[in-house]
Design a protein around this motif. Structure first.
Motif, mmCIF file in Angstrom:
data_model
loop_
_atom_site.group_PDB
_atom_site.id
_atom_site.type_symbol
_atom_site.label_atom_id
_atom_site.label_comp_id
_atom_site.label_asym_id
_atom_site.label_seq_id
_atom_site.Cartn_x
_atom_site.Cartn_y
_atom_site.Cartn_z
ATOM 1 N N ARG A 141 0.839 -1.206 0.000
ATOM 2 C CA ARG A 141 0.000 0.000 0.000
ATOM 3 C C ARG A 141 0.876 1.259 0.000
ATOM 4 O O ARG A 141 0.608 2.220 -0.706
ATOM 5 C CB ARG A 141 -0.931 -0.018 1.214
ATOM 6 C CG ARG A 141 -1.959 1.078 1.224
ATOM 7 C CD ARG A 141 -2.860 0.962 2.448
ATOM 8 N NE ARG A 141 -3.476 -0.328 2.619
ATOM 9 C CZ ARG A 141 -4.599 -0.723 2.040
ATOM 10 N NH1 ARG A 141 -5.241 0.081 1.237
ATOM 11 N NH2 ARG A 141 -5.095 -1.912 2.271
ATOM 12 N N CYS A 194 1.349 -5.244 -10.783
ATOM 13 C CA CYS A 194 -0.071 -4.897 -10.780
ATOM 14 C C CYS A 194 -0.755 -5.571 -11.958
ATOM 15 O O CYS A 194 -0.220 -5.608 -13.059
ATOM 16 C CB CYS A 194 -0.247 -3.382 -10.899
ATOM 17 S SG CYS A 194 0.495 -2.492 -9.532
ATOM 18 N N ARG A 195 -1.940 -6.065 -11.709
ATOM 19 C CA ARG A 195 -2.716 -6.727 -12.760
ATOM 20 C C ARG A 195 -4.086 -6.114 -12.830
ATOM 21 O O ARG A 195 -4.981 -6.568 -12.142
ATOM 22 C CB ARG A 195 -2.812 -8.216 -12.464
ATOM 23 C CG ARG A 195 -1.471 -8.878 -12.493
ATOM 24 C CD ARG A 195 -1.624 -10.354 -12.145
ATOM 25 N NE ARG A 195 -0.335 -10.993 -12.185
ATOM 26 C CZ ARG A 195 0.392 -11.271 -11.132
ATOM 27 N NH1 ARG A 195 -0.047 -10.988 -9.937
ATOM 28 N NH2 ARG A 195 1.550 -11.855 -11.234
ATOM 29 N N THR A 208 -4.220 2.879 -9.370
ATOM 30 C CA THR A 208 -4.942 1.694 -8.918
ATOM 31 C C THR A 208 -4.124 0.472 -9.301
ATOM 32 O O THR A 208 -3.748 0.310 -10.458
ATOM 33 C CB THR A 208 -6.339 1.611 -9.565
ATOM 34 O OG1 THR A 208 -7.064 2.802 -9.228
ATOM 35 C CG2 THR A 208 -7.094 0.401 -9.068
ATOM 36 N N CYS A 209 -3.855 -0.369 -8.329
ATOM 37 C CA CYS A 209 -3.009 -1.540 -8.533
ATOM 38 C C CYS A 209 -3.695 -2.748 -7.902
ATOM 39 O O CYS A 209 -3.990 -2.731 -6.706
ATOM 40 C CB CYS A 209 -1.640 -1.293 -7.898
ATOM 41 S SG CYS A 209 -0.488 -2.655 -8.027
ATOM 42 N N THR A 210 -3.960 -3.763 -8.704
ATOM 43 C CA THR A 210 -4.529 -5.009 -8.189
ATOM 44 C C THR A 210 -3.392 -6.006 -8.036
ATOM 45 O O THR A 210 -2.737 -6.365 -9.012
ATOM 46 C CB THR A 210 -5.609 -5.564 -9.136
ATOM 47 O OG1 THR A 210 -6.637 -4.579 -9.273
ATOM 48 C CG2 THR A 210 -6.203 -6.846 -8.597
ATOM 49 N N THR A 252 -1.905 -9.735 -6.344
ATOM 50 C CA THR A 252 -2.320 -11.035 -5.829
ATOM 51 C C THR A 252 -1.720 -11.209 -4.442
ATOM 52 O O THR A 252 -0.595 -10.786 -4.174
ATOM 53 C CB THR A 252 -1.849 -12.181 -6.748
ATOM 54 O OG1 THR A 252 -0.436 -12.153 -6.825
ATOM 55 C CG2 THR A 252 -2.456 -12.068 -8.132
ATOM 56 N N SER A 263 -6.908 -11.696 -4.379
ATOM 57 C CA SER A 263 -6.202 -10.478 -4.788
ATOM 58 C C SER A 263 -6.758 -9.302 -3.992
ATOM 59 O O SER A 263 -7.793 -9.413 -3.345
ATOM 60 C CB SER A 263 -6.363 -10.237 -6.280
ATOM 61 O OG SER A 263 -7.717 -10.034 -6.606
ATOM 62 N N MET A 264 -6.049 -8.195 -4.076
ATOM 63 C CA MET A 264 -6.447 -6.993 -3.356
ATOM 64 C C MET A 264 -6.192 -5.809 -4.272
ATOM 65 O O MET A 264 -5.159 -5.730 -4.923
ATOM 66 C CB MET A 264 -5.613 -6.876 -2.081
ATOM 67 C CG MET A 264 -5.844 -5.615 -1.305
ATOM 68 S SD MET A 264 -4.822 -5.596 0.174
ATOM 69 C CE MET A 264 -5.962 -6.364 1.304
ATOM 70 N N THR A 265 -7.154 -4.894 -4.318
ATOM 71 C CA THR A 265 -7.008 -3.698 -5.133
ATOM 72 C C THR A 265 -6.647 -2.527 -4.228
ATOM 73 O O THR A 265 -7.364 -2.222 -3.284
ATOM 74 C CB THR A 265 -8.307 -3.391 -5.911
ATOM 75 O OG1 THR A 265 -8.609 -4.522 -6.740
ATOM 76 C CG2 THR A 265 -8.150 -2.166 -6.776
ATOM 77 N N THR A 323 -5.848 1.507 -4.148
ATOM 78 C CA THR A 323 -6.048 2.750 -4.890
ATOM 79 C C THR A 323 -5.613 3.918 -4.024
ATOM 80 O O THR A 323 -6.033 4.023 -2.878
ATOM 81 C CB THR A 323 -7.532 2.923 -5.281
ATOM 82 O OG1 THR A 323 -7.933 1.804 -6.061
ATOM 83 C CG2 THR A 323 -7.735 4.188 -6.089
#
Length: 142
Positions: free
Chosen positions: A40, A82-83, A109-111, A113, A125-127, A129
């Motif tokens: 984060r 990031c995915r 914004t980064c997703t 795993t 996964s976690m997003t 922002t």
């Protein structure tokens, strides 16, 4: 009169069978929480860096390119995959006349795993922002 005594042999082994897995789970959760916090912070740093890069550009188009490049480089340096990574640049400040106060904002914004940042093999996964702003140079030229 005979006295009955209890045999305590094996009690420690039984206690360890209960305590050790609980400690492993607690330590694993602490490590996972710390690594998610670091991810984060990495995304926040990428947003701040992208906003600063965008604020140094002379125009809105150049600001978008600078912000996207800076965010991608920063996420790569942090080791975050990031995915997908999304970089949204708010360039409305460039429409203001030079000499007036204006800002440029960047939202990253980064997703990620959870297996990448927490525990290998962990599903999900976690997003993340984050948004950062930076003041445009008041005396910039176009």
């Amino acid at each position: 009169m005979t006295r009955r005594t209890r045999d305590d042999r094996g009690a420690v082994a039984t206690e360890l069978v209960v305590v050790i897995p609980a400690l492993v789970i607690i330590i694993g959760l602490l490590v996972a929480g710390g690594r998610i916090w670091l991810a984060r912070q990495g995304v926040q740093e990428a947003a701040a860096s992208a906003a600063r890069a965008a604020s140094l550009a002379r125009g809105a188009g150049e600001a978008r390119q600078a912000a996207e490049g800076s965010a991608a480089a920063n996420l790569d340096t942090q080791g975050l995959t990031c995915r997908p990574a999304q970089v949204v640049v708010d360039t409305r400040g460039y429409a203001r006349a030079p000499g007036t106060e204006a800002t440029v904002g960047v939202t990253v914004t980064c997703t990620i795993t959870l297996a990448d940042v927490a525990v290998p093999g962990l599903p999900g996964s976690m997003t993340l922002t984050t948004r950062a702003t930076s003041a445009l140079d008041t005396f910039r030229s176009r």
